[in-house]
Design a protein around this motif. Sequence first.
Motif, PDB file in Angstrom:
ATOM      1  N   ASN A 181      10.089  -2.545  -3.061  1.00 16.02           N
ATOM      2  CA  ASN A 181       9.326  -1.348  -2.717  1.00 16.02           C
ATOM      3  C   ASN A 181       9.914  -0.676  -1.474  1.00 16.02           C
ATOM      4  N   LEU A 210       8.251   2.238  -6.170  1.00 14.58           N
ATOM      5  CA  LEU A 210       8.209   0.888  -6.729  1.00 14.58           C
ATOM      6  C   LEU A 210       9.288   0.793  -7.791  1.00 14.58           C
ATOM      7  N   ILE A 216       7.748  -2.168 -14.834  1.00 12.06           N
ATOM      8  CA  ILE A 216       6.283  -2.261 -14.758  1.00 12.06           C
ATOM      9  C   ILE A 216       5.724  -1.907 -16.131  1.00 12.06           C
ATOM     10  N   GLU A 220      -0.001  -1.476 -16.822  1.00 13.34           N
ATOM     11  CA  GLU A 220      -0.236  -1.962 -15.459  1.00 13.34           C
ATOM     12  C   GLU A 220       0.118  -0.937 -14.387  1.00 13.34           C
ATOM     13  N   ASP A 223      -2.813   0.462 -12.013  1.00 13.11           N
ATOM     14  CA  ASP A 223      -3.280  -0.506 -11.020  1.00 13.11           C
ATOM     15  C   ASP A 223      -2.236  -0.706  -9.911  1.00 13.11           C
ATOM     16  N   ARG A 224      -0.969  -0.769 -10.300  1.00 17.94           N
ATOM     17  CA  ARG A 224       0.078  -0.953  -9.299  1.00 17.94           C
ATOM     18  C   ARG A 224       0.134   0.232  -8.344  1.00 17.94           C
ATOM     19  N   ASP A 227      -2.838   0.232  -5.868  1.00 10.36           N
ATOM     20  CA  ASP A 227      -2.604  -0.683  -4.745  1.00 10.36           C
ATOM     21  C   ASP A 227      -1.580  -0.093  -3.771  1.00 10.36           C
ATOM     22  N   PHE A 228      -0.526   0.496  -4.313  1.00  8.91           N
ATOM     23  CA  PHE A 228       0.538   1.031  -3.463  1.00  8.91           C
ATOM     24  C   PHE A 228       0.070   2.259  -2.687  1.00  8.91           C
TER      25      PHE A 228
END
Length: 258
Positions: A181, A210, A216, A220, A223-224, A227-228
């Motif tokens: 990241n 990312l 990925i 998903e 959601d990723r 969070d990021f």
Amino acid sequence: MNDFPFKSEKYRQYQNTFLQRVTIGFDFRPTTVETSELNALFNDYLQSFFGVTTNDDLNSGTFNVTRKDMNQSFDFSNRYAVISLNGSSYVGFSDTAIPQIFKLRNFFKKVVKAESITKTGIRKLNVFNIKVNDTASIDVEPIMKALLSTDLITALSTENLSDEEKAIPGMHKCVFTSGDNTITIRVVLLPPSKANDSFHHLLLDTLGELQPAEGIKVDEVADRLMDFNKVIYDCYHWCVSDSVKQVMQQNNVNSEKK
């Protein structure tokens, strides 16, 4: 993600921000769907989600859908997609961005038949307008000290700029990496855009990316990114001065933009 230097900030509602634009990008491997089938699938998708169709060939270029009523635009191609959201109508990532990301999930899975995203990113552009009486003798240093944190000013550099960045006078940037990241912060003070404009514009341009080696999964991605986005939220607080945070906490007509 925890290796970034930004301390975790408690999420709070702000009624005044300087956010101008949020862009969310998705790269995937070029589709192998045959052109006629791809265009038919794409038109079905456009009709279902945007109420439009096109004669454009998705394998030959990029197609844009702009929703002026919602200050949103979408760019589609056979290898990437981009969502652009205007800061004036951006409420928060979960409220404004996530529903649009869910729309793209159908594009990834049913149109280009992508099982995973190779790279995704969130870009947030904040603009601070500074009124200057004498534009010929403006001093950048006190402006940056008033608006930006000491940590950011110390980290910024004019080294390792791309050719495109070097072409912009006064461009500074810093890059932070944690695993797969990356967060890139660019800062530049732009002069008035018009002859009768007495405002300079300090741009704080933050790009978080990312790019895990394994990709990925499409299901998903939301959601990723959710969070990021919290990491980018923490990054913004690390970037700006206490004075800016105080202004953000004042009552204003705008909604919080996380």
